[in-house]
Design an enzyme around this catalytic site. Structure first.
Site, PDB file in Angstrom:
ATOM      1  N   ARG A  62       0.829  -1.217   0.000  1.00  0.00           N
ATOM      2  CA  ARG A  62       0.000   0.000   0.000  1.00  0.00           C
ATOM      3  C   ARG A  62       0.859   1.260   0.000  1.00  0.00           C
ATOM      4  NH1 ARG A  62      -2.973  -3.701  -0.796  1.00  0.00           N
ATOM      5  NH2 ARG A  62      -5.086  -3.998  -0.007  1.00  0.00           N
ATOM      6  N   SER A  64     -10.895  -1.158   2.428  1.00  0.00           N
ATOM      7  CA  SER A  64     -10.281  -1.318   3.756  1.00  0.00           C
ATOM      8  C   SER A  64      -9.995   0.071   4.320  1.00  0.00           C
ATOM      9  CB  SER A  64      -8.947  -2.046   3.659  1.00  0.00           C
ATOM     10  OG  SER A  64      -9.114  -3.324   3.127  1.00  0.00           O
ATOM     11  N   GLU A  96      -5.998   3.957   5.959  1.00  0.00           N
ATOM     12  CA  GLU A  96      -5.481   3.794   4.589  1.00  0.00           C
ATOM     13  C   GLU A  96      -5.821   4.978   3.679  1.00  0.00           C
ATOM     14  OE1 GLU A  96      -7.034   1.097   1.562  1.00  0.00           O
ATOM     15  OE2 GLU A  96      -5.546  -0.335   2.267  1.00  0.00           O
TER      16      GLU A  96
HETATM   17  N1  EPU Z   1     -11.123 -11.009   9.593  1.00  0.00           N
HETATM   18  C1  EPU Z   1     -11.860 -11.081  10.748  1.00  0.00           C
HETATM   19  N2  EPU Z   1     -12.959 -10.273  10.891  1.00  0.00           N
HETATM   20  C2  EPU Z   1     -13.336  -9.440   9.909  1.00  0.00           C
HETATM   21  C3  EPU Z   1     -12.572  -9.329   8.741  1.00  0.00           C
HETATM   22  C4  EPU Z   1     -11.461 -10.131   8.607  1.00  0.00           C
HETATM   23  O1  EPU Z   1     -11.550 -11.860  11.641  1.00  0.00           O
HETATM   24  O2  EPU Z   1     -14.359  -8.765  10.092  1.00  0.00           O
HETATM   25  C5  EPU Z   1      -9.993 -11.910   9.405  1.00  0.00           C
HETATM   26  C6  EPU Z   1     -10.384 -12.991   8.392  1.00  0.00           C
HETATM   27  O3  EPU Z   1     -10.948 -14.058   9.012  1.00  0.00           O
HETATM   28  C7  EPU Z   1      -9.081 -13.331   7.755  1.00  0.00           C
HETATM   29  C8  EPU Z   1      -8.274 -12.078   7.876  1.00  0.00           C
HETATM   30  O4  EPU Z   1      -8.926 -11.226   8.788  1.00  0.00           O
HETATM   31  O5  EPU Z   1      -8.419 -14.335   8.461  1.00  0.00           O
HETATM   32  C9  EPU Z   1      -8.049 -11.396   6.553  1.00  0.00           C
HETATM   33  O6  EPU Z   1      -9.282 -10.969   5.997  1.00  0.00           O
HETATM   34  P1  EPU Z   1      -9.512 -10.816   4.428  1.00  0.00           P
HETATM   35  O7  EPU Z   1      -9.013 -11.996   3.709  1.00  0.00           O
HETATM   36  O8  EPU Z   1     -10.924 -10.411   4.216  1.00  0.00           O
HETATM   37  O9  EPU Z   1      -8.535  -9.665   4.000  1.00  0.00           O
HETATM   38  P2  EPU Z   1      -8.114  -8.331   4.727  1.00  0.00           P
HETATM   39  O10 EPU Z   1      -6.797  -8.467   5.366  1.00  0.00           O
HETATM   40  O11 EPU Z   1      -9.241  -7.887   5.558  1.00  0.00           O
HETATM   41  C10 EPU Z   1      -6.811  -7.380   2.639  1.00  0.00           C
HETATM   42  C11 EPU Z   1      -6.782  -6.075   1.867  1.00  0.00           C
HETATM   43  C12 EPU Z   1      -7.994  -5.959   0.967  1.00  0.00           C
HETATM   44  C13 EPU Z   1      -7.965  -7.134  -0.015  1.00  0.00           C
HETATM   45  C14 EPU Z   1      -7.972  -8.445   0.794  1.00  0.00           C
HETATM   46  C15 EPU Z   1      -7.797  -9.632  -0.096  1.00  0.00           C
HETATM   47  C16 EPU Z   1      -5.594  -4.495   3.275  1.00  0.00           C
HETATM   48  C17 EPU Z   1      -5.696  -3.329   4.197  1.00  0.00           C
HETATM   49  N3  EPU Z   1      -6.757  -4.976   2.806  1.00  0.00           N
HETATM   50  O12 EPU Z   1      -7.985  -7.330   3.469  1.00  0.00           O
HETATM   51  O13 EPU Z   1      -7.870  -4.747   0.227  1.00  0.00           O
HETATM   52  O14 EPU Z   1      -9.073  -7.098  -0.891  1.00  0.00           O
HETATM   53  O15 EPU Z   1      -6.855  -8.468   1.723  1.00  0.00           O
HETATM   54  O16 EPU Z   1      -6.493  -9.654  -0.589  1.00  0.00           O
HETATM   55  O17 EPU Z   1      -4.490  -4.951   2.985  1.00  0.00           O
HETATM   56  C18 EPU Z   1      -8.488  -2.437   0.186  1.00  0.00           C
HETATM   57  O18 EPU Z   1      -7.289  -2.165   0.293  1.00  0.00           O
HETATM   58  O19 EPU Z   1      -9.370  -1.536   0.118  1.00  0.00           O
HETATM   59  C19 EPU Z   1      -8.919  -3.839   0.208  1.00  0.00           C
HETATM   60  C20 EPU Z   1     -10.207  -4.187   0.188  1.00  0.00           C
END
Ligand code: EPU
Length: 344
Positions: free
Chosen positions: A164, A233, A329
């Site tokens: 990012r 995010s 972000e």
């Molecule tokens: N999780 C929770 N509770 C929640 C949400 C997530 O426990 O409410 C846990 C999930 O269970 C999982 C972990 O967090 O184990 C990761 O969640 P997820 O795979 O949904 O991805 P993320 O880390 O929340 C990141 C990016 C997203 C991208 C996804 C998929 C960042 C800040 N965000 O989200 O990017 O789509 O991975 O690669 O790095 C964005 O930047 O706007 C964005 C949507």
């Protein structure tokens, strides 16, 4: 070039914040851009670059010249049996561009389908999803360099892409992105190592199916900004050092995490927010989404201070419970159109 006065930007930012710009102009070409920069100089106004508006936090009144980038065009610069090099106008809609590449059999960007925003914003925070970051497929970025007052191409290596992050994010008042050149491949590029993507793709190992599954996963988890205004995010996933992580792990053995280079560990901010009790919780008209706690939603007519109140409350609760400060972000602007630090 037509300058408009007192323009409402609510429909141009995906968080739907009420924001009036004192001056506003649509930019269709590099010539428009240079003329607008000259005008701002004469009027002693700062300029604020607006693209898809999907990663910005705007105040209610902006005394600045807003440049809304509408530079279009997709030019094939090189086409071989292995790869294609294409130069794309910064104003092209990201998702439409990704769909077009897949249709033409140009592979690499399928994991990045359905990300909101425009092509010109994609290098700024090096958009990423499901194990792919856009920087991996960028050859160069064409900018107008406000310091040197000329256009130039910056090679991918000099963009310093990181999680990012890029030079465009670190030095936001210097470069205005006009075009991005991508190198995409004719052979399928299937990155399936992220979470449940592999299972979702199953046996149909084609880029077309990969793209379909990514779209499906995003539609299931992430709110559509048209229905629930949001900026994706809201916080970055924090990266902490191994010893801090080991301490957390003894207390929370199921904490979702991703090992990084040099002994660092990335933690899922969504999990931290959920554990702090914020999943599906609102304060006034702003809350954290019920299906993905990392996404902040404007449920009805919030302004910037409502958003700040909610995200600071989330930060405080996470800090108290885990001693981790979540970093927002999206980019925060002040009344004069300049980028502000979130911690001021
Ligand atoms: N999780 C929770 N509770 C929640 C949400 C997530 O426990 O409410 C846990 C999930 O269970 C999982 C972990 O967090 O184990 C990761 O969640 P997820 O795979 O949904 O991805 P993320 O880390 O929340 C990141 C990016 C997203 C991208 C996804 C998929 C960042 C800040 N965000 O989200 O990017 O789509 O991975 O690669 O790095 C964005 O930047 O706007 C964005 C949507």
């Amino acid at each position: 070039m037509q300058i408009e006065k007192n323009v409402q930007l609510q429909s141009f930012n995906t968080l739907n914040l009420n924001a009036i710009a004192s001056e506003y102009v649509k930019i269709y070409s590099i010539e428009d851009l240079i003329a607008a920069i000259d005008y701002a100089k004469q009027q002693q106004l700062h300029i604020l670059i607006l693209s898809g508006g999907s990663n910005m936090l705007l105040p209610e009144h902006i005394e600045a010249l807003v440049l809304h980038i509408h530079i279009q065009g997709i030019d094939v610069l090189e086409d071989t049996s292995e790869a294609v090099k294409i130069k794309v106008g910064g104003g092209e809609v990201w998702h439409d561009f990704v769909l077009m590449t897949t249709e033409r059999g140009w592979y690499g960007l399928q994991n990045l389908a359905l990300i909101p925003g425009r092509v010109g914003a994609s290098p700024v925070q090096n958009i990423g999803a499901y194990g792919v970051e856009v920087g991996e497929f960028i050859e160069s970025v064409q900018v107008y360099d406000r310091q040197e007052q000329c256009t130039k191409d910056i090679a991918a290596i000099d963009c310093q892409f990181a999680y990012r992050d890029s030079i465009f994010k670190r030095d936001p008042n210097r470069y205005i992105i006009t075009h991005v050149t991508f190198r995409l491949f004719k052979k399928a590029q299937l990155k399936l190592n992220y979470g449940d993507l592999k299972a979702a793709v199953g046996d149909d190992l084609t880029p077309e199916n990969l793209q379909r599954q990514v779209i499906q996963i995003r539609q299931n988890k992430l709110p559509d900004p048209k229905e629930y205004p949001n900026v994706g995010s809201f916080f970055k996933n924090p990266v902490i050092d191994q010893s801090d992580f080991d301490q957390l792990l003894t207390k929370y053995p199921h904490i979702p995490h991703y090992p990084q280079a040099q002994g660092y560990v990335k933690i899922a901010a969504g999990w931290l927010i959920e554990q702090a009790g914020w999943k599906g919780k609102t304060l006034g008209s702003v809350g954290m989404f019920e299906r993905q706690a990392l996404v902040l939603v404007n449920y009805s007519c919030a302004n910037l201070s409502d958003v700040q109140q909610t995200y600071q409350a989330v930060q405080n609760d996470v800090k108290q419970k885990f001693s981790i400060l979540l970093e927002p972000e999206p980019v925060l602007f002040d009344r004069t159109g300049l980028i502000r630090s979130h911690s001021e």
